[in-house]
Design a protein around this motif. Structure first.
Motif, PDB file in Angstrom:
ATOM      1  N   ALA A 131       0.865  -1.154  -0.121  1.00 59.61           N
ATOM      2  CA  ALA A 131       0.048   0.108   0.102  1.00 59.61           C
ATOM      3  C   ALA A 131       0.856   1.191   0.098  1.00 59.61           C
ATOM      4  O   ALA A 131       1.546   1.673   0.668  1.00 59.61           O
ATOM      5  N   ARG A 132       0.954   1.948  -0.985  1.00 58.13           N
ATOM      6  CA  ARG A 132       1.728   3.129  -1.204  1.00 58.13           C
ATOM      7  C   ARG A 132       0.741   4.445  -0.600  1.00 58.13           C
ATOM      8  O   ARG A 132       0.079   4.901  -1.080  1.00 58.13           O
ATOM      9  N   GLU A 133       1.228   4.577   0.477  1.00 58.94           N
ATOM     10  CA  GLU A 133       0.308   5.896   1.596  1.00 58.94           C
ATOM     11  C   GLU A 133       1.223   6.599   2.118  1.00 58.94           C
ATOM     12  O   GLU A 133       2.085   5.984   2.767  1.00 58.94           O
ATOM     13  N   HIS A 134       0.968   7.824   2.510  1.00 56.69           N
ATOM     14  CA  HIS A 134       1.594   8.741   3.324  1.00 56.69           C
ATOM     15  C   HIS A 134       1.544   8.109   4.740  1.00 56.69           C
ATOM     16  O   HIS A 134       0.580   7.504   5.192  1.00 56.69           O
ATOM     17  N   SER A 152      -1.449   5.906   9.244  1.00 55.50           N
ATOM     18  CA  SER A 152      -1.582   6.059  10.771  1.00 55.50           C
ATOM     19  C   SER A 152      -3.056   6.245  11.270  1.00 55.50           C
ATOM     20  O   SER A 152      -3.680   5.590  12.080  1.00 55.50           O
ATOM     21  N   GLN A 153      -3.643   7.057  10.470  1.00 61.28           N
ATOM     22  CA  GLN A 153      -5.241   7.220  10.657  1.00 61.28           C
ATOM     23  C   GLN A 153      -5.919   6.136  10.189  1.00 61.28           C
ATOM     24  O   GLN A 153      -6.930   5.572  11.193  1.00 61.28           O
ATOM     25  N   ARG A 154      -5.479   5.167   8.917  1.00 57.75           N
ATOM     26  CA  ARG A 154      -6.229   3.976   8.608  1.00 57.75           C
ATOM     27  C   ARG A 154      -6.110   2.848   9.868  1.00 57.75           C
ATOM     28  O   ARG A 154      -7.010   2.163  10.156  1.00 57.75           O
TER      29      ARG A 154
END
Length: 148
Positions: A17-20, A25-27
């Motif tokens: 998963a390419r995410e900031h 952290s929120q997910r």
């Protein structure tokens, strides 16, 4: 079997998963919060659960995709849920003698199935329907040569 519940949670493929980092952290916070709510309904048998160690926790990532993700991505995608289960049990997830975690994938509507049982009552693993068999290795290729 002591606990068997399905949490309606859409999970990512974990390591791919390419995410900031703030999005991640929120997910993970949302995943852990939802898991805590569903585990609160099973709170009544928690003292019996702790007394029956060693435990086997089977986490099944359910997704509507046609091809199951790699096993390392399943582990990475369910890490937040595993951490919340360890917190709920009161047993740190690094103690493999007390709790063993198993992972699998299944086809269906989005969700995570959590099954907790005693060490001797293990669940059979679920087969992925319609998954193609791995192709045999192709032979005849030489070693990889590096350019100087």
């Amino acid at each position: 079997m002591i606990v068997d519940l399905v949490i309606p949670q859409r999970t990512t493929t974990g390591l791919n998963a390419r995410e900031h980092r703030f999005e991640r952290s929120q997910r993970v916070a949302i995943e852990r919060g939802r898991t805590a709510v569903y585990l609160a309904s099973v709170r009544l048998g928690l003292h019996l659960l702790r007394a029956s160690t060693p435990l086997v926790v089977t986490l099944t990532r359910i997704s509507p995709g046609h091809v199951p993700p790699d096993d390392d991505n399943v582990v990475g995608g369910l890490k937040g849920i595993r951490d919340e289960i360890a917190k709920w049990l009161g047993i740190d997830d690094r103690f493999h003698r007390l709790v063993r975690y198993r992972y699998q994938s299944a086809h269906g509507e989005w969700g995570v199935r959590v099954q907790i049982c005693r060490g001797g009552e293990e669940f059979p693993l679920v087969e992925w329907p319609g998954h193609p068999k791995p192709e045999p290795e192709r032979k005849g290729f030489g070693p990889i040569r590096r350019r100087a």
